[in-house]
Scaffold this motif. Structure first.
Motif, PDB file in Angstrom:
ATOM      1  N   THR A 258      30.293  33.949  84.004  1.00  0.00           N
ATOM      2  CA  THR A 258      28.883  33.903  84.365  1.00  0.00           C
ATOM      3  C   THR A 258      28.594  34.868  85.510  1.00  0.00           C
ATOM      4  O   THR A 258      29.509  35.310  86.214  1.00  0.00           O
ATOM      5  CB  THR A 258      28.481  32.484  84.817  1.00  0.00           C
ATOM      6  OG1 THR A 258      29.215  32.159  86.002  1.00  0.00           O
ATOM      7  CG2 THR A 258      28.771  31.456  83.736  1.00  0.00           C
ATOM      8  N   ILE A 343      21.728  29.888  85.004  1.00  0.00           N
ATOM      9  CA  ILE A 343      23.109  30.214  84.624  1.00  0.00           C
ATOM     10  C   ILE A 343      23.062  31.360  83.620  1.00  0.00           C
ATOM     11  O   ILE A 343      22.566  31.207  82.502  1.00  0.00           O
ATOM     12  CB  ILE A 343      23.816  28.982  84.035  1.00  0.00           C
ATOM     13  CG1 ILE A 343      23.857  27.861  85.082  1.00  0.00           C
ATOM     14  CG2 ILE A 343      25.218  29.341  83.560  1.00  0.00           C
ATOM     15  CD1 ILE A 343      24.299  26.523  84.528  1.00  0.00           C
ATOM     16  N   ARG A 344      23.588  32.517  84.028  1.00  0.00           N
ATOM     17  CA  ARG A 344      23.478  33.724  83.208  1.00  0.00           C
ATOM     18  C   ARG A 344      24.862  34.261  82.839  1.00  0.00           C
ATOM     19  O   ARG A 344      25.841  34.072  83.563  1.00  0.00           O
ATOM     20  CB  ARG A 344      22.690  34.811  83.964  1.00  0.00           C
ATOM     21  CG  ARG A 344      21.259  34.409  84.358  1.00  0.00           C
ATOM     22  CD  ARG A 344      20.422  34.084  83.136  1.00  0.00           C
ATOM     23  NE  ARG A 344      19.070  33.677  83.460  1.00  0.00           N
ATOM     24  CZ  ARG A 344      18.010  34.489  83.418  1.00  0.00           C
ATOM     25  NH1 ARG A 344      18.151  35.761  83.098  1.00  0.00           N
ATOM     26  NH2 ARG A 344      16.801  34.030  83.694  1.00  0.00           N
ATOM     27  N   TRP A 345      24.893  34.951  81.725  1.00  0.00           N
ATOM     28  CA  TRP A 345      26.101  35.604  81.217  1.00  0.00           C
ATOM     29  C   TRP A 345      26.404  36.831  82.069  1.00  0.00           C
ATOM     30  O   TRP A 345      25.502  37.630  82.380  1.00  0.00           O
ATOM     31  CB  TRP A 345      25.810  36.034  79.793  1.00  0.00           C
ATOM     32  CG  TRP A 345      26.940  36.084  78.836  1.00  0.00           C
ATOM     33  CD1 TRP A 345      28.093  35.380  78.849  1.00  0.00           C
ATOM     34  CD2 TRP A 345      26.976  36.895  77.654  1.00  0.00           C
ATOM     35  NE1 TRP A 345      28.861  35.689  77.756  1.00  0.00           N
ATOM     36  CE2 TRP A 345      28.199  36.621  77.002  1.00  0.00           C
ATOM     37  CE3 TRP A 345      26.102  37.807  77.068  1.00  0.00           C
ATOM     38  CZ2 TRP A 345      28.562  37.245  75.807  1.00  0.00           C
ATOM     39  CZ3 TRP A 345      26.449  38.422  75.889  1.00  0.00           C
ATOM     40  CH2 TRP A 345      27.675  38.143  75.264  1.00  0.00           C
ATOM     41  N   VAL A 486      23.607  32.577  78.566  1.00  0.00           N
ATOM     42  CA  VAL A 486      25.048  32.317  78.571  1.00  0.00           C
ATOM     43  C   VAL A 486      25.519  31.843  77.190  1.00  0.00           C
ATOM     44  O   VAL A 486      24.805  31.126  76.482  1.00  0.00           O
ATOM     45  CB  VAL A 486      25.405  31.295  79.669  1.00  0.00           C
ATOM     46  CG1 VAL A 486      24.916  29.889  79.307  1.00  0.00           C
ATOM     47  CG2 VAL A 486      26.896  31.295  79.956  1.00  0.00           C
TER      48      VAL A 486
END
Length: 559
Positions: A258, A343-345, A486
């Motif tokens: 992440t 929450i990000r990739w 994500v």
């Protein structure tokens, strides 16, 4: 002469490359013998029967590396059938190993069965658990760690330690009693405890926590950084995880690196897994509380269910003290959703392969199939309490779907699951989704229940692209994150809200799509996605295992 040297050098390089490729082609095998049995434990100060693996509760950690082959001989010493499923392991081309009723006959009591699978092109934090008949409510779970290969850089420094933490709601009733309550429409009620690694709460409040309860302690060294892999293995309760005076640097969730962000706490829903880096940057004047407290509950009775463990510095001068670190405000309904959206990739990091995660540009792929899956609270269908998706409560046939497909047995299941809620009474049926091989499916989960539901898809990681309160419409697609949503295998859907995911159907097999909340899963809130390669000459699936257990209409084939 120079040309000759260059040719020789090129030839030598090709030989070395061939040797390297040959060596890499032989991925290691690891072998385990596991016995699943009852033991007596006292998670909450009361002796009770729990499900252990090799005498351990929680079970042993399966610690492997990308592409390793895992062979686990499981002996069922319970008094009822057993399957283990591997939450988040994709079993590429091999749904035979998935360990759910749609793919496997249960392992009868007293029998052995050997799982044999490869953790192909995966890294990260996952867990396994007993998938039948509410058994996870009594234990039978353990962690899975898939390490990067040495040739793949990790997007953070090597931690000084790697620690697995299981949190979850717990009842002193057995899983057999709990499932009977659910069958009779009796609400589970407030759990007796929230456990940390199979142990009850530290006695932070003498009025709320009885004396004599064993609690979990994590020992650390000041100044060092540890990777904490935290799994919610509970029954039905979303939990907020936090550590007194320490930040949680999120680095990975369910096999995806992440964007690295600090959080003071994290809502972890049933079936979800997160990795945090935590630096021991306090002075060690005392121990520190680690807390897992229920979320989305509105009764003061739930206060007694708070889980508390201890973070102990080697130079600590005394016990933890003061109030527990504050949880989020339960009246702020958007806090948890906004946290989930944050929450990000990490699109620039590699994971199991050297190419960046973001090189798979999911936002540019054309959607081929759309399913809006709507749930409802448990309701009576033909006199029995059931839960549904799109008005259908899944009924597991005595012959697993995968075996029925393998042997072309008609009448076991129907490939007619509707794309949305039908205008008809709810029913019990064995209807599955027809997935298009190499298609790109959009699934919208619409939660009409009053509690958070977590949804999990076996065989895949999907992209969480959107969520909001209210009813999803086609205009909702304008809010989708089409760049760095994500990729994970379990997502939450808030009550009265929707969550949208995208998934590339490149893994042939029959795959379970379920709620991870045991009370709603047990009553039928699941479906299977059938992904078949129409090119029969293209061997995209592993054959029927030699050790297959047969049941149902195929029982006569059992050796």
């Amino acid at each position: 002469m120079l040309s000759t040297l260059r040719s020789a050098s090129l030839f030598s390089s090709l030989i070395l490359l061939s040797i390297f490729n040959y060596a890499c082609a032989e991925d290691p095998f690891v072998f385990y013998d596991w016995k699943v049995s009852y033991i007596t434990a006292s998670p909450f100060g009361v002796k009770q029967q729990v499900i252990a693996v090799n005498g351990q509760f929680p079970g042993p950690i399966l610690n492997v590396t990308t592409n390793w082959n895992v062979v686990i001989n499981v002996r069922n010493d319970l008094d009822e059938p057993l399957l283990l499923t591997w939450n988040g392991i994709q079993h590429r081309k091999n749904s035979w190993q998935d360990g759910v009723l749609g793919t496997n006959c249960p392992i009868p009591a007293g029998w052995n069965w050997t799982y044999d699978f490869q953790v192909k092109d995966q890294i990260g934090s996952f867990f396994y658990f007993a998938s039948l008949n509410f058994q996870r409510a009594s234990g039978g779970y353990g962690g899975i760690v898939i390490n990067n290969r040495n040739v793949i850089p990790v997007p953070f420094g090597t931690p000084d330690g790697d620690i697995t933490i299981f949190i979850g709601d717990w009842y002193t009733k057995s899983h057999k009693e709990l499932r009977k309550d659910v069958e009779n429409g009796i609400d589970l009620g407030v759990p007796d405890a929230i456990l940390f690694n199979g142990l009850g709460p530290y006695r932070y409040d003498q009025a709320l926590v009885p004396d004599g309860i064993g609690y979990h302690t994590i020992n650390v060294e000041p100044g060092k950084t540890y990777r904490l892999r935290v799994h919610n293995v509970g029954i039905a309760t979303s939990l907020n995880f936090r550590i007194q005076n320490h930040n949680l640097l999120l680095v990975e969730t369910e096999g995806s690196y992440t964007v690295q962000q600090n959080y003071t706490n994290m809502d972890i829903h049933v079936g979800q897994s997160y990795s945090f880096l935590v630096t021991m940057d306090q002075n060690g004047s005392s121990d520190y509380y680690m807390v897992a407290s229920p979320r989305f509950v509105n009764s003061s009775a739930w206060a007694k269910a708070t889980g508390v463990a201890i973070l102990h510095y080697s130079n600590s001068q005394g016990p933890a003290s003061g109030p527990l670190p504050d949880p989020p405000n339960d009246l702020d309904t958007f806090f948890s959703m906004n946290q989930a959206r944050s929450i990000r990739w990490n699109v620039s990091a590699g994971a199991a392969r050297p190419n960046p995660q973001g090189s798979f540009r999911y936002g540019q792929i054309t959607v081929t199939d759309v399913y809006v899956l709507l749930n409802r609270p448990a309701e009576l269908i033909d006199g029995k309490w059931r839960t549904t998706l799109n008005g259908i409560s899944y009924l597991a046939p005595s012959t697993p779907l995968k075996l029925a497909q393998q042997f072309n047995i008609p009448g076991i299941y129907k490939i007619d699951f509707p794309n949305g809620l039908m205008n008809r009474p709810p029913k019990v049926d064995t209807s599955i989704i027809n997935g298009t091989y190499r298609g790109f499916m959009e699934i919208i989960f619409q939660n009409n229940d009053t509690t958070v539901q977590s949804y999990h898809l076996d065989g895949y990681a999907f992209f969480v692209v959107g969520m909001d309160y209210g009813v999803w419409t086609e205009n909702s697609r304008g809010t989708y994150n089409k760049w760095d949503g994500v990729a994970r295998c379990t997502t939450q859907v808030f009550p009265g809200a929707w969550t949208a995911i995208l998934v590339s159907l490149d893994n042939v097999g029959i795959w379970n799509l379920r709620t991870e909340n045991l009370n709603t899963w047990y009553l039928g809130q699941e479906v299977y996605v059938n992904v078949v390669n129409p090119e029969i000459t293209d061997k995209t699936e592993l054959p029927l295992p030699d050790n297959t257990i047969y049941c149902g209409v195929l029982s006569s084939l059992q050796k």
